[in-house]
Design a protein around this motif. Sequence first.
Motif, mmCIF file in Angstrom:
data_model
loop_
_atom_site.group_PDB
_atom_site.id
_atom_site.type_symbol
_atom_site.label_atom_id
_atom_site.label_comp_id
_atom_site.label_asym_id
_atom_site.label_seq_id
_atom_site.Cartn_x
_atom_site.Cartn_y
_atom_site.Cartn_z
ATOM 1 N N THR A 135 0.833 -1.203 0.000
ATOM 2 C CA THR A 135 0.000 0.000 0.000
ATOM 3 C C THR A 135 0.868 1.254 0.000
ATOM 4 N N LEU A 136 1.924 1.255 0.803
ATOM 5 C CA LEU A 136 2.844 2.387 0.850
ATOM 6 C C LEU A 136 3.480 2.615 -0.515
ATOM 7 N N ILE A 137 3.951 1.548 -1.151
ATOM 8 C CA ILE A 137 4.579 1.650 -2.467
ATOM 9 C C ILE A 137 3.568 2.149 -3.497
ATOM 10 N N ASP A 138 2.365 1.571 -3.488
ATOM 11 C CA ASP A 138 1.328 2.011 -4.425
ATOM 12 C C ASP A 138 1.020 3.491 -4.245
ATOM 13 N N GLN A 139 0.938 3.922 -2.996
ATOM 14 C CA GLN A 139 0.659 5.335 -2.692
ATOM 15 C C GLN A 139 1.785 6.220 -3.228
ATOM 16 N N ALA A 140 3.014 5.851 -2.946
ATOM 17 C CA ALA A 140 4.157 6.659 -3.390
ATOM 18 C C ALA A 140 4.221 6.741 -4.913
ATOM 19 N N MET A 141 3.975 5.629 -5.590
ATOM 20 C CA MET A 141 4.046 5.620 -7.051
ATOM 21 C C MET A 141 2.884 6.388 -7.678
ATOM 22 N N ALA A 142 1.701 6.308 -7.094
ATOM 23 C CA ALA A 142 0.567 7.102 -7.577
ATOM 24 C C ALA A 142 0.864 8.590 -7.401
ATOM 25 N N ALA A 143 1.470 8.948 -6.280
ATOM 26 C CA ALA A 143 1.837 10.341 -6.041
ATOM 27 C C ALA A 143 2.899 10.784 -7.045
ATOM 28 N N LEU A 144 3.874 9.933 -7.332
ATOM 29 C CA LEU A 144 4.900 10.263 -8.316
ATOM 30 C C LEU A 144 4.262 10.523 -9.675
ATOM 31 N N GLN A 145 3.352 9.658 -10.082
ATOM 32 C CA GLN A 145 2.682 9.845 -11.365
ATOM 33 C C GLN A 145 1.841 11.121 -11.385
ATOM 34 N N ALA A 146 1.320 11.512 -10.251
ATOM 35 C CA ALA A 146 0.541 12.746 -10.142
ATOM 36 C C ALA A 146 1.456 13.957 -9.932
ATOM 37 N N GLN A 147 2.768 13.721 -9.887
ATOM 38 C CA GLN A 147 3.784 14.744 -9.662
ATOM 39 C C GLN A 147 3.598 15.444 -8.318
ATOM 40 N N ASP A 148 3.135 14.677 -7.343
ATOM 41 C CA ASP A 148 2.935 15.152 -5.976
ATOM 42 C C ASP A 148 4.159 14.745 -5.162
ATOM 43 N N ILE A 149 5.131 15.642 -5.090
ATOM 44 C CA ILE A 149 6.414 15.332 -4.452
ATOM 45 C C ILE A 149 6.247 15.051 -2.958
ATOM 46 N N GLU A 150 5.424 15.854 -2.286
ATOM 47 C CA GLU A 150 5.197 15.636 -0.851
ATOM 48 C C GLU A 150 4.539 14.273 -0.620
ATOM 49 N N GLY A 151 3.594 13.908 -1.482
ATOM 50 C CA GLY A 151 2.948 12.605 -1.375
ATOM 51 C C GLY A 151 3.920 11.463 -1.637
ATOM 52 N N MET A 152 4.799 11.665 -2.614
ATOM 53 C CA MET A 152 5.788 10.635 -2.956
ATOM 54 C C MET A 152 6.700 10.346 -1.774
ATOM 55 N N THR A 153 7.097 11.392 -1.050
ATOM 56 C CA THR A 153 8.079 11.235 0.018
ATOM 57 C C THR A 153 7.457 11.264 1.416
ATOM 58 N N ALA A 154 6.138 11.201 1.489
ATOM 59 C CA ALA A 154 5.437 11.309 2.783
ATOM 60 C C ALA A 154 5.862 10.231 3.773
ATOM 61 N N ASN A 155 6.220 9.058 3.278
ATOM 62 C CA ASN A 155 6.600 7.961 4.164
ATOM 63 C C ASN A 155 8.095 7.682 4.125
ATOM 64 N N TYR A 156 8.880 8.688 3.764
ATOM 65 C CA TYR A 156 10.329 8.590 3.856
ATOM 66 C C TYR A 156 10.703 8.987 5.280
ATOM 67 N N ALA A 157 11.550 8.203 5.907
ATOM 68 C CA ALA A 157 12.011 8.502 7.266
ATOM 69 C C ALA A 157 12.836 9.782 7.253
#
Length: 139
Positions: free
Chosen positions: A36-58
């Motif tokens: 789910t985390l990976i799917d979320q990050a990749m969907a955010a990347l495709q939407a060019q949502d940088i904050e969403g892409m990196t939201a779960n980066y430590a």
Amino acid sequence: MMKAMKFGVVALAMVALVGCGGGGGGKVSDDQMIKTLIDQAMAALQAQDIEGMTANYAEDFKSDQGGGKAEMVEFLKGAKEQGFLDGIKVDSSKLVIAVDGAKATAKPINLEGAFGALTIEFNLEKRDGKWLVTYQAQY
């Protein structure tokens, strides 16, 4: 319409991810939480949502390219500004998640776009019941 759909997918994934870490209802496997985390990050990347892409980066995230989370955010913002994220395609159909206690790997995730093709891999750690990306390699 497509951007609204992508936003909806990201929002749904975020709700699912928050639900995974919260305890409550049924048990969700670590594999499913990571997927789910990976799917979320990749969907955010495709939407060019940088904050969403990196939201779960430590906060102590590291990349094989050098630097941490702040540098990754700046790199992605630059890629977005230069058009390298336009039309990006993600293929995680061969994704393998390997969990070993509170650590995990997720690979490969293949990306294709204006930059060419590359593969990324994530290392994750479970902290306070939530999986976070601690390392990213790309080749």
